[in-house]
Enzyme design. Structure first.
Site, short mmCIF file in Angstrom:
data_model
loop_
_atom_site.label_atom_id
_atom_site.label_comp_id
_atom_site.label_asym_id
_atom_site.label_seq_id
_atom_site.Cartn_x
_atom_site.Cartn_y
_atom_site.Cartn_z
N ASP A 144 -1.61 10.23 -5.87
CA ASP A 144 -0.20 9.98 -6.18
C ASP A 144 0.21 8.53 -5.96
O ASP A 144 1.36 8.16 -6.19
CB ASP A 144 0.70 10.91 -5.34
CG ASP A 144 0.48 10.71 -3.84
OD1 ASP A 144 -0.33 9.85 -3.45
OD2 ASP A 144 1.13 11.43 -3.05
N GLY A 145 -0.74 7.72 -5.47
CA GLY A 145 -0.41 6.31 -5.25
C GLY A 145 0.48 6.07 -4.06
O GLY A 145 0.99 4.97 -3.87
N ARG B 250 -14.16 -6.87 -2.40
CA ARG B 250 -15.04 -6.01 -1.59
C ARG B 250 -16.45 -6.05 -2.17
O ARG B 250 -16.65 -6.51 -3.29
CB ARG B 250 -14.56 -4.56 -1.68
CG ARG B 250 -13.10 -4.37 -1.38
CD ARG B 250 -12.43 -3.43 -2.38
NE ARG B 250 -10.97 -3.53 -2.24
CZ ARG B 250 -10.26 -2.80 -1.40
NH1 ARG B 250 -10.85 -1.88 -0.69
NH2 ARG B 250 -8.96 -2.98 -1.29
N LYS C 66 0.86 -1.18 0.00
CA LYS C 66 0.00 0.00 0.00
C LYS C 66 0.90 1.23 0.00
O LYS C 66 1.70 1.40 0.93
CB LYS C 66 -0.85 -0.01 1.27
CG LYS C 66 -2.30 0.36 1.04
CD LYS C 66 -3.10 0.16 2.30
CE LYS C 66 -4.15 1.26 2.44
NZ LYS C 66 -4.98 1.08 3.62
N ASP D 47 -16.70 0.09 -0.74
CA ASP D 47 -15.37 -0.34 -1.21
C ASP D 47 -14.45 -0.68 -0.05
O ASP D 47 -13.34 -1.17 -0.26
CB ASP D 47 -14.73 0.73 -2.11
CG ASP D 47 -14.66 2.09 -1.44
OD1 ASP D 47 -15.70 2.59 -1.00
OD2 ASP D 47 -13.54 2.64 -1.32
#
Ligand code: AMP
Ligand code: MG
Length: 505
Positions: free
Chosen positions: A125-126, A183, A113, A252
């Site tokens: 921006d990830g 999910r 992550k 989600d």
């Protein structure tokens, strides 16, 4: 001689059709430094890694070095965020490396992550900032120790690169382990596209991976809905039992495995207030403590909508069957809730008045602004003191335990009025010692209190990981009284109180 694989990857999600995911590689970072590595979990996952080789671990868990056999991908999903449907979300800052089968034979996702942008990053921006990574590490491991289904923390690494939020913060990568990352929103992704084949493939995948006994069910997709509903009802009851407020129970962020996922703005109750909200983005209190069961049911209704076309070709019949599941959700939650709270007040047997007795205590706690965790733990102490016998010394201990319980309330009268009702009920339990032991095993002394998490994060931002490591130690054995961690059981002083938590994305 052949090298042993570091990870025995077997990547079932990567084998699903292309529209389920996007393949993407982590983006290398400048200066990865290991913050924490979960050796016991790694061992359980069969990973062949040297705990002392921190440089190597940092390289792997920052995404700089890809372990052989990884097939990195971002999963596609959709979701209702605070009630608004977003047909296209997906892993925007998470990259699934692959899956391994753990010591218990359960398939586990290993996911980074904050390892860089993906095709689903939208404007993000990830990346992840250090604070949220530490929070997720602590809370995931605390949940595991508390015995509540949740994703786990395998590693945390500082990237050596900044991330830009409201301020500039150190970047970090968190490695998450989950039974799967499917999910409710994954189902919504295909339903929104009217992709019935995709829905069926996903449902079969989930049944195969999580609920294999349903393969032979007469109506497997209805049974799947029922099972997910059951898991969610139980999960939320357990959250309430430890005073947990998730903070963003968007569809989600709801797994179909029944594990708690995404610890963004989550927080634990200090003083009991059923309408408590910590998250800065939850202005309406949609995800307040008490609203969580209703929201879980709402989320299951969204899953039900997705599954309708698979449940029955006749739409009315499908709706009827799905409604049955939603109705049973309420009953199931009530049953799970009273089962949790009955144990918290030491009751093994069941009597019709038990729910009122629990509600009476909760009402007194609310009015008396009593600390949720301390109240139940002190009640357990009182049960232990009562069970110890009726000698003179024991009487002294009992009075002390009672005073400690009552003093948690302001004013005290509410607690004092409730105690005789509880004693009367407890007297009908087969064993006082059994009741006391039960209470100690379900009422934690130590939870990751918000002010302790904040303290750990702010010290880490100043370069000191000591408080983080110590807090992590403290939450490992939540049901034990360990004198060296006594301070972690205490409620915050007024100036330590955390009023708001932030998503930190
Ligand atoms: P969350 O609130 O963490 O559940 O995230 C909701 C959605 O926003 C997910 O699709 C995430 O992947 C995405 N997201 C959150 N933070 C970022 C980020 N820094 N960069 C890219 N996408 C993000
Ligand atoms: Mg999320």
């Amino acid at each position: 001689m052949r090298n042993k694989p570091l990870f025995k990857f077997d990547n079932s999600y990567a084998r699903l059709p292309e529209r389920f995911h996007a393949s993407v590689y982590p983006e290398a970072v400048r200066g990865p430094t290991l913050i924490k590595f979960n050796g016991p979990l790694a061992k359980n996952l069969g990973l062949d890694l040297d705990e002392d080789d921190t440089a190597r671990l940092a390289a792997i868990f920052s995404g700089n070095v890809l372990p052989p056999g990884a097939e990195p991908l971002a999963m596609a999903y959709a979701g209702h965020q605070f009630g608004n449907f977003q047909p296209q979300l997906g892993d925007g800052r998470a990259i699934l490396l692959g899956e391994v089968v753990d010591a218990a034979g359960i398939r586990r996702d290993i996911q980074l992550k904050g390892a860089g942008p993906t095709p689903f990053s939208r404007r993000g921006d990830g990346r992840a900032a250090l604070g949220p990574v530490l929070r997720e590490y602590i809370v995931s491991e605390a949940m595991a120790a508390l015995g509540i289904p949740a994703t786990r923390a395998l590693a945390a690494v500082i990237t050596g690169e900044p991330v830009y939020r409201e301020t500039t913060l150190p970047g970090a990568v968190f490695t998450r382990v989950a039974a799967s990352h499917v999910r409710v929103g994954t189902f919504q992704f295909f339903a929104a596209r009217e992709d019935i084949d995709g829905l069926r493939t996903l449902s079969d995948y989930v049944i195969d991976r999580h609920y294999a006994d349903l393969k032979t069910a007469e109506k497997p997709y209805l049974a799947l809905l029922e099972r997910v509903a059951e898991r969610q009802a139980e999960l939320v009851a357990r959250w309430l039992g430890i005073g947990f407020i998730h903070g963003v129970v968007n569809t989600d962020n709801v797994t179909v495995s029944g594990e708690t996922i995404d610890f963004g703005p989550c927080a634990f109750l200090d003083e009991y207030d059923p309408m408590k909200v910590f998250s800065s983005i939850d202005a309406q209190g949609r995800y307040a403590y008490r609203n969580q069961p209703g929201i879980a049911q709402w989320n299951i209704a969204r899953l039900a909508e997705c599954l309708l076309p698979l449940i029955d070709a006749d739409q009315d019949a499908a709706v009827d069957q799905a409604n049955g599941v939603l109705k049973r959700f309420g009953e199931r939650f009530q049953a799970a809730w009273i089962a949790v709270f009955r144990r918290k007040i030491g009751l093994n047997s069941e009597e019709p008045g038990d729910a009122d007795l629990v509600q009476g205590l909760l009402a007194a706690m609310h009015e008396g602004r009593a600390d949720f965790t301390l109240t139940f733990r002190r009640l357990a102490d009182l049960a232990s003191a009562q069970a110890a016998g009726d000698g003179k010394a024991d009487e002294q201990a009992r009075l002390q335990a009672e005073a400690a319980f009552v003093e948690g309330f302001m004013p005290w009268e509410k607690a004092e009025a409730w105690l005789p009702l509880w004693r009367e009920r407890l007297a009908r339990e087969p064993s006082a010692a059994g009741a006391a032991a039960l209470m100690r095993s379900v009422n934690p002394a130590i939870i990751p209190r918000n002010h302790r998490i904040e303290e750990a994060i702010s010290a880490a931002l100043d370069g000191d990981l000591g408080p983080f490591n110590r807090l992590l130690d403290a939450v490992q054995a939540p049901y034990e009284d360990r004198p060296e961690f006594a301070a972690y059981a205490e409620s915050p002083r007024d100036e330590q109180r955390v009023l708001r938590t932030f998503c930190g994305t």
